[in-house]
Design a protein around this motif. Sequence first.
Motif, PDB file in Angstrom:
ATOM      1  N   GLY A  88      50.677  37.259  44.813  1.00  0.00           N
ATOM      2  CA  GLY A  88      50.106  36.295  43.867  1.00  0.00           C
ATOM      3  C   GLY A  88      49.374  36.921  42.703  1.00  0.00           C
ATOM      4  O   GLY A  88      48.483  36.301  42.133  1.00  0.00           O
ATOM      5  N   TYR A  89      49.770  38.133  42.316  1.00  0.00           N
ATOM      6  CA  TYR A  89      49.063  38.800  41.210  1.00  0.00           C
ATOM      7  C   TYR A  89      49.381  38.172  39.852  1.00  0.00           C
ATOM      8  O   TYR A  89      48.680  38.420  38.885  1.00  0.00           O
ATOM      9  CB  TYR A  89      49.443  40.279  41.150  1.00  0.00           C
ATOM     10  CG  TYR A  89      49.024  41.093  42.340  1.00  0.00           C
ATOM     11  CD1 TYR A  89      47.771  40.925  42.903  1.00  0.00           C
ATOM     12  CD2 TYR A  89      49.861  42.062  42.877  1.00  0.00           C
ATOM     13  CE1 TYR A  89      47.379  41.687  43.987  1.00  0.00           C
ATOM     14  CE2 TYR A  89      49.474  42.832  43.950  1.00  0.00           C
ATOM     15  CZ  TYR A  89      48.231  42.641  44.508  1.00  0.00           C
ATOM     16  OH  TYR A  89      47.855  43.400  45.570  1.00  0.00           O
TER      17      TYR A  89
ATOM     18  N   PRO B 164      41.043  33.047  42.129  1.00  0.00           N
ATOM     19  CA  PRO B 164      39.986  33.703  42.901  1.00  0.00           C
ATOM     20  C   PRO B 164      39.717  35.098  42.351  1.00  0.00           C
ATOM     21  O   PRO B 164      40.416  35.576  41.459  1.00  0.00           O
ATOM     22  CB  PRO B 164      40.570  33.767  44.305  1.00  0.00           C
ATOM     23  CG  PRO B 164      42.036  33.830  44.082  1.00  0.00           C
ATOM     24  CD  PRO B 164      42.334  33.109  42.805  1.00  0.00           C
TER      25      PRO B 164
ATOM     26  N   THR C 270      39.968  38.005  43.975  1.00  0.00           N
ATOM     27  CA  THR C 270      41.085  38.859  44.356  1.00  0.00           C
ATOM     28  C   THR C 270      42.095  38.029  45.145  1.00  0.00           C
ATOM     29  O   THR C 270      41.742  37.045  45.798  1.00  0.00           O
ATOM     30  CB  THR C 270      40.632  40.040  45.246  1.00  0.00           C
ATOM     31  OG1 THR C 270      39.976  39.514  46.386  1.00  0.00           O
ATOM     32  CG2 THR C 270      39.707  40.980  44.503  1.00  0.00           C
ATOM     33  N   VAL C 271      43.331  38.424  45.023  1.00  0.00           N
ATOM     34  CA  VAL C 271      44.401  37.840  45.826  1.00  0.00           C
ATOM     35  C   VAL C 271      45.005  38.966  46.663  1.00  0.00           C
ATOM     36  O   VAL C 271      44.928  40.131  46.278  1.00  0.00           O
ATOM     37  CB  VAL C 271      45.473  37.196  44.931  1.00  0.00           C
ATOM     38  CG1 VAL C 271      44.996  35.894  44.366  1.00  0.00           C
ATOM     39  CG2 VAL C 271      45.926  38.127  43.834  1.00  0.00           C
ATOM     40  N   PRO C 272      45.641  38.676  47.767  1.00  0.00           N
ATOM     41  CA  PRO C 272      45.855  37.361  48.376  1.00  0.00           C
ATOM     42  C   PRO C 272      44.611  36.802  49.071  1.00  0.00           C
ATOM     43  O   PRO C 272      43.775  37.550  49.552  1.00  0.00           O
ATOM     44  CB  PRO C 272      46.956  37.637  49.403  1.00  0.00           C
ATOM     45  CG  PRO C 272      46.788  39.073  49.749  1.00  0.00           C
ATOM     46  CD  PRO C 272      46.307  39.754  48.510  1.00  0.00           C
TER      47      PRO C 272
END
Lengths: 204, 314
Positions: free
Chosen positions: B110-111, B154, B156-158
């Motif tokens: 999800g970046y 958010p 950071t992902v994930p």
Amino acid sequence: MPGSNTRSGVTRWPWALILLLIGALPASFAQAPEAAPPAGPGFSVLTRQDNLVYYPCMHCHQALKTNASPRPLYAPHLREQPHGGGTFWCLTCHAAEDRNQLSLLTGDQVGFDDAYKVCAQCHAPRARDWRHGGHGKRVGNWQGERTILGCPQCHNPHDPVLVPSPPDPAPPVRIGFPPPSERTVKHHTVWDTLQHDQNGKDAP
Amino acid sequence: MSTNPQPDQPLDQYRRGFLKKLGLVGGAAAATTLPAVGHPAWGGSTLGDAVGDFFQSHYKRMDPEEIEAALGRIERRAKKRLGVEIQVANTPPIPGVVFGYAINISKCQGYRRCVTACVEENNQGRDSQVQYIRVLQMDKGGMNLETSEHYYAPETVPVDGKFYLPVQCQQCDDPPCVKACPVQATWMEPDGIVVIDYNWCIGCRYCMAACPYWARHFNWSEPQIPAEALNPVTHYLGNRPRPRGVVEKCTFCIQRTRLGRQPACQEACPTGARVFGNLLDPDSEIRYVLENKTVFRLKEDLGTEPKFWYYTDV
């Protein structure tokens, strides 16, 4: 009728059928084809050795005596080695005598550019996917000569789990609309309704 | 001056005078208002180019000389209007190639690097909401698209308990958008890419209504791109500068992939979750994934036969 004749044959000689089946069982086991992976196209791995900061390792290690006993290490080495949960020591993967090389479990030595051969010893299914394109990153063109990243290009071999990192910015919100956090409607979706119907209780 | 006919004035004289005045007023209005329009006259083209654009035929009906002229008009227009030298290609499909795409959703984190690369590569307006790739943040343990979130931001992902499902044009083999178009401005090329002739599109947006994947986007305004950020390597059916009022979509980076290069999203993906290749080549990576991994297609029950698969590591 031919059909009824066959059926009566089976009912009259059931033991013959069972014997036949038992006889066929080992044969079928022997013939069960091991799902052989298709012969993949050739590939080359992006080199990494020249980018290593401390390479060649023998600059220091030729003057140091090999100490095979596990102990806490100091810089420039990692203090801890999370990969394997403590089962590995340096010399599991690094060649004891020639530190410029990695060692396989067979005792053969490979260079740092061929580190994938070391990883593949334990991670065989992942390595097969990687070899054929189902895992790992390909660079350059989609056709022709295939160049892929080796395992250590993405995974730190001493701590292979990828760390979370920040995402790129979210899509812009249409002009005049409230931000998405405020307009998220907490309505019952079709899915929730279906679950409600099945469970007979309210969906969360 | 009275506007009504006087009792002593013959009607034909009144009429002549009225028409004269009307002509004067009209001419003055035309002279004052036309240069005041935001863009230079003829939308940044010469009169000849504007006429050529107006009489330009459908892409598939044009002969090579007409296409060459059309490409020249687009290049001159971009030069005059945006001040950028662009090259508009008309690279034909590679024989024996049908493109397919697969995404490993176990690997997608999800970046959104693919989204950024896509916007930059395909000259999408920076101010508009047009983005070809939608990365959906999904709850683990289900495939409920209704509760997915694509504005997630958010630190950071994930995020724990979520997985990420990038959705873009699925390049259906039986594309409902093509069937919906009333003027045949969109069609499937021999290499499987569904393309749009932006000059032929009338902007009715029927195709957007027909697409089950939200893969088509409408340019409500002319895409605004800083001149230095414009990608000058373009294709007539792909990322050339689009006018206002047309629909656009992912073309598997037709300007890159027909030259053998990877699509921009695959090149940008840091996790290697994206697999792209020729479905007709038994040795290709995409064929290995399709034959050896557990793959699924999004909304497969609709029967649109997407050439876009998702798979997991398990």
